[in-house]
Design an enzyme around this catalytic site. Structure first.
Site, PDB file in Angstrom:
ATOM      1  N   ASP A 114      66.848   1.544  35.888  1.00 28.54           N
ATOM      2  CA  ASP A 114      68.237   1.980  35.839  1.00 28.54           C
ATOM      3  C   ASP A 114      69.038   1.390  36.996  1.00 28.54           C
ATOM      4  O   ASP A 114      68.492   1.063  38.051  1.00 28.54           O
ATOM      5  CB  ASP A 114      68.345   3.505  35.845  1.00 28.54           C
ATOM      6  CG  ASP A 114      67.688   4.155  37.060  1.00 28.54           C
ATOM      7  OD1 ASP A 114      66.596   3.710  37.446  1.00 28.54           O
ATOM      8  OD2 ASP A 114      68.281   5.102  37.624  1.00 28.54           O
ATOM      9  N   GLU A 155      66.129   6.728  38.809  1.00 32.55           N
ATOM     10  CA  GLU A 155      66.112   6.663  40.268  1.00 32.55           C
ATOM     11  C   GLU A 155      67.511   6.708  40.852  1.00 32.55           C
ATOM     12  O   GLU A 155      67.732   7.321  41.896  1.00 32.55           O
ATOM     13  CB  GLU A 155      65.402   5.379  40.723  1.00 32.55           C
ATOM     14  CG  GLU A 155      64.993   5.379  42.191  1.00 32.55           C
ATOM     15  CD  GLU A 155      66.079   4.897  43.145  1.00 32.55           C
ATOM     16  OE1 GLU A 155      65.937   5.105  44.362  1.00 32.55           O
ATOM     17  OE2 GLU A 155      67.071   4.307  42.680  1.00 32.55           O
TER      18      GLU A 155
END
Length: 400
Positions: free
Chosen positions: A92, A157
């Site tokens: 991500d 994250e």
């Protein structure tokens, strides 16, 4: 593209390896995986790993995609093979911001002047690509290697980090799967790839404070209670405080106000409520309870009627020397001839969820100069050395 690499690759760059890592990085950057949406990145990685003989388990928690991979494929189903070394990272990315501010579209990977541009190029899709290529090369050369090689990849994250690495680690612990060593691919380098590694991180404690007042007319302050005045006095005390001096491994604890909000929109109204957000980045000389108490004392001392919503995002952790740190240092020296520096600065990372299991954790990745910025980029000349770092570390840790 090839001609650009040929001209700018640098003395430590293997053009064939650069091409391989670059191609996978470009493929990943082309997927707009704004956290927590993986946008198909993990399937690209899974396909490569399964093709190399890894056993891969998709582990979706809530709306977050994660996967756990191991080689050899029998690792999780037979007697424990030691050691277990894990390569960890995230697919991500943060939002790109206005696309018009970029010199090229943020999710169209663009090679220009010796760099690959695109959101996630440095944080941390180039690391993931370098890791996968290193893992492929390692298991191809050493199919019967001792121990276990694992990969842990999440898409949570950059956002809340509640259904990503922390959940995977919890599940592994439940199964009795231990992690001995972990390399996290966060962009650790400062000016040159490999010049800095992270051996720990500070903890993160944040809060939103709501301070109650009494709304009224600015011309009649005696009939109102202005929450801004008391809150600002409290914040000034906290901003000016010296929390500690840090230690030989950690910088001092810091306090930063990140947002404030008050007012009705009218210039002649004392607001009835003030809201602010702030954060501590704290080292092991502090505890969350001690910091919370200091904040509450400051607001009480300023006469502020405050309520706090606290969020502890992670505790400090550090790997103080050990086999993994030594191996990382040696790999960097072997590949690029640098004597790397250790650091615990910067933001949080998913290492905070892995270190408490007892694993030695080290973060090593590309130069972090442009992460989270417009025109994020990674140098083409850094791709091959980065992948070689990982491969050499695998050899040192699993074959020794």
């Amino acid at each position: 593209m090839t001609s650009d690499i040929s001209r700018r690759c640098g003395p430590h760059c293997n053009r064939g390896l650069t091409d391989e890592v670059l191609a996978l990085t470009q493929a990943l950057v082309g997927h707009p995986s704004v956290s927590p949406d993986d946008a198909g990145c993990q399937e690209l990685l899974i396909g490569r790993l399964e093709g190399a003989g890894f056993a891969v388990e998709r582990m979706r928690f809530g709306e977050v995609d994660n996967f756990w991979a191991e080689h050899p494929s029998a690792c999780g189903h037979t007697a424990v093979r030691e050691p277990r070394l894990v390569l960890a990272g995230h697919t991500d990315v943060v939002p790109s911001g206005p696309a018009a501010s970029w010199s090229s579209p943020p999710f169209e990977p663009t090679v220009r002047d010796g760099f690959l541009y695109g959101r996630g190029a440095a944080d941390m899709k180039s690391s993931l690509a370098a890791m996968v290529v290193a893992a492929e090369r390692f298991v191809a050369d050493h199919p019967d290697h001792p121990g276990c090689l694992g990969l842990l990849v999440t898409s949570d994250e950059e956002a809340d980090a509640v259904d990503g690495t922390v959940r995977v680690v919890q599940e592994l612990v439940r199964r009795g799967v231990g992690i001995d060593y972990c390399i996290v691919g966060e962009p650790s380098s400062s000016a040159r790839v490999g010049d800095v590694i992270r051996v720990g991180r500070r903890g993160s404690l944040g809060a939103t404070a709501k301070v109650k007042g009494l709304q009224g007319h600015v011309a009649y302050p005696e009939q109102a209670v202005n929450p801004i005045h008391s809150a600002v006095a409290a914040l000034k005390t906290l901003v000016n405080a010296t929390w500690d001096e840090g230690d030989s491994d950690f910088p001092p604890t810091s306090f930063q106000v990140s947002n404030v909000r008050a007012g009705t929109g009218a210039g002649n109204v004392i607001p009835g409520e003030f809201e602010c957000a702030f954060n501590f980045r704290f080292n092991p000389t502090q505890t969350p309870d001690r910091l919370k108490a200091a904040v509450e004392r400051a607001f009480e001392g300023a006469g502020a009627d405050a309520e706090f919503d606290w969020r502890l995002s992670g505790m400090p952790f550090i790997t103080r020397g050990g086999k993994l740190v030594d191996a990382v240092r040696q790999a960097i020296a072997d590949v690029v001839g640098l004597e790397t520096q250790t650091s615990t600065s910067g933001g949080t990372s998913d290492g905070r969820f892995i270190a408490p299991t007892g694993a030695e954790v080290v973060e090593i990745g590309p130069v972090n100069e442009t992460i989270h910025q417009v025109n994020e980029r990674v140098a083409l000349a850094d791709l091959a050395p980065l992948s070689r770092f990982y491969e050499v570390i695998l050899k040192q840790m699993l074959l020794a």
